[in-house]
Enzyme design. Structure first.
Site, PDB file in Angstrom:
ATOM      1  N   HIS A 153      25.310   8.704 -13.410  1.00 53.87           N
ATOM      2  CA  HIS A 153      24.633   8.046 -12.292  1.00 53.87           C
ATOM      3  C   HIS A 153      25.485   6.890 -11.770  1.00 53.87           C
ATOM      4  O   HIS A 153      26.497   6.526 -12.368  1.00 53.87           O
ATOM      5  CB  HIS A 153      23.253   7.518 -12.720  1.00 53.87           C
ATOM      6  CG  HIS A 153      22.210   8.576 -12.826  1.00 53.87           C
ATOM      7  ND1 HIS A 153      22.048   9.348 -13.946  1.00 53.87           N
ATOM      8  CD2 HIS A 153      21.277   9.005 -11.926  1.00 53.87           C
ATOM      9  CE1 HIS A 153      21.057  10.199 -13.752  1.00 53.87           C
ATOM     10  NE2 HIS A 153      20.568  10.014 -12.543  1.00 53.87           N
ATOM     11  N   LYS A 188      22.515   1.765 -11.906  1.00 51.79           N
ATOM     12  CA  LYS A 188      21.475   2.248 -12.822  1.00 51.79           C
ATOM     13  C   LYS A 188      21.814   1.765 -14.224  1.00 51.79           C
ATOM     14  O   LYS A 188      22.754   2.249 -14.858  1.00 51.79           O
ATOM     15  CB  LYS A 188      21.382   3.772 -12.783  1.00 51.79           C
ATOM     16  CG  LYS A 188      20.257   4.346 -13.636  1.00 51.79           C
ATOM     17  CD  LYS A 188      20.117   5.846 -13.427  1.00 51.79           C
ATOM     18  CE  LYS A 188      18.986   6.429 -14.253  1.00 51.79           C
ATOM     19  NZ  LYS A 188      17.667   5.883 -13.879  1.00 51.79           N
TER      20      LYS A 188
END
Length: 237
Positions: free
Chosen positions: A135, A139
């Site tokens: 990701h 994140k």
């Protein structure tokens, strides 16, 4: 349909855009700096609230929405361990929550394939299984909620795996590795590796748009249904 937004970051803004394009009315937008709007008539008028916030805020947001008898669609993760039983009870008593770790239609299909493949691979112990999720650098939590959902499906269907874990070499554990780089929307890869060959399935999101569209579709579904709902209820996989 009248929609309230709880959380107005990148995802909230994308959901707003797609909801308006689909003909829905945004009646309330609640973020960190206007929590008092949970008590407003505008929020109470919503048919469904779409909630994308932080794990520590999600459960409280559900409670405040339920107090106004507003149905909730949520993609927030991390609250189920401590509050899952309470939310289930409230939904049995008349409230409505549609929860998913990932609202992407593609991920829903990928999840169905993952379950089916795990059932097949349970018969072939020469294949070890592991997972990797990638990701964007913003994140901070890991593994992702989607990775956890996929991992739980594998553990449920493969007898030789007892649970999932990060940084493990225990053959009884399903290993999940995480990578954070650039602005990657989300990549989930599951590998079955044997001495003879490797079988790999991957879902690679181009952007967050698929997640946002799925959340709006979930709100449309939730408007006509009640109780504790999941992505499998909507897609019937």
């Amino acid at each position: 349909m009248k929609i309230a937004l709880i959380g107005y970051g990148k995802m909230g803004k994308m959901i707003e855009k797609i909801a308006r394009e689909r003909g829905h009315e945004i009646v309330s937008i609640i973020d960190i700096d206007n929590q008092e709007d949970f008590e407003s008539e505008a929020f109470a008028s919503a048919d469904v609230a779409i909630e994308f916030t932080a794990p520590q805020a999600a459960y409280g947001n559900y409670l405040r929405a339920f107090q106004k008898n507003v149905k909730v669609v949520s993609g927030s993760t991390g609250w189920m361990k401590d509050h899952g039983d309470d939310v289930k009870r409230m939904c049995e008593e008349g409230q409505t929550l549609f929860w998913a770790s990932n609202f992407s239609i593609g991920v829903a299909i990928f999840s169905a394939v993952n379950r089916y493949l795990a059932k097949i691979m349970n018969q072939f112990p020469q294949y070890d299984v592991e997972m990797e999720e990638t990701h964007h650098v913003h994140k901070l939590d890991h593994p992702s909620g989607t990775a956890i959902t996929l991992a739980e499906q594998i553990v449920e269907n493969i007898d030789r795996k007892e649970a999932w874990a990060e940084d493990t070499t225990d053959p009884k554990m399903l290993r999940i590795d995480h990578i954070r780089r650039g602005e990657v929307a989300g990549i989930h890869t599951i590998r079955y590796d044997s001495p003879a060959d490797i079988i790999t399935i991957t879902h690679d999101a181009h952007s967050r748009q698929g997640f946002a569209l799925g959340a709006v579709l979930a709100a449309e579904y939730t408007n006509d249904h009640s109780g504790l709902l999941t992505i499998s209820d909507m897609f019937k996989f």
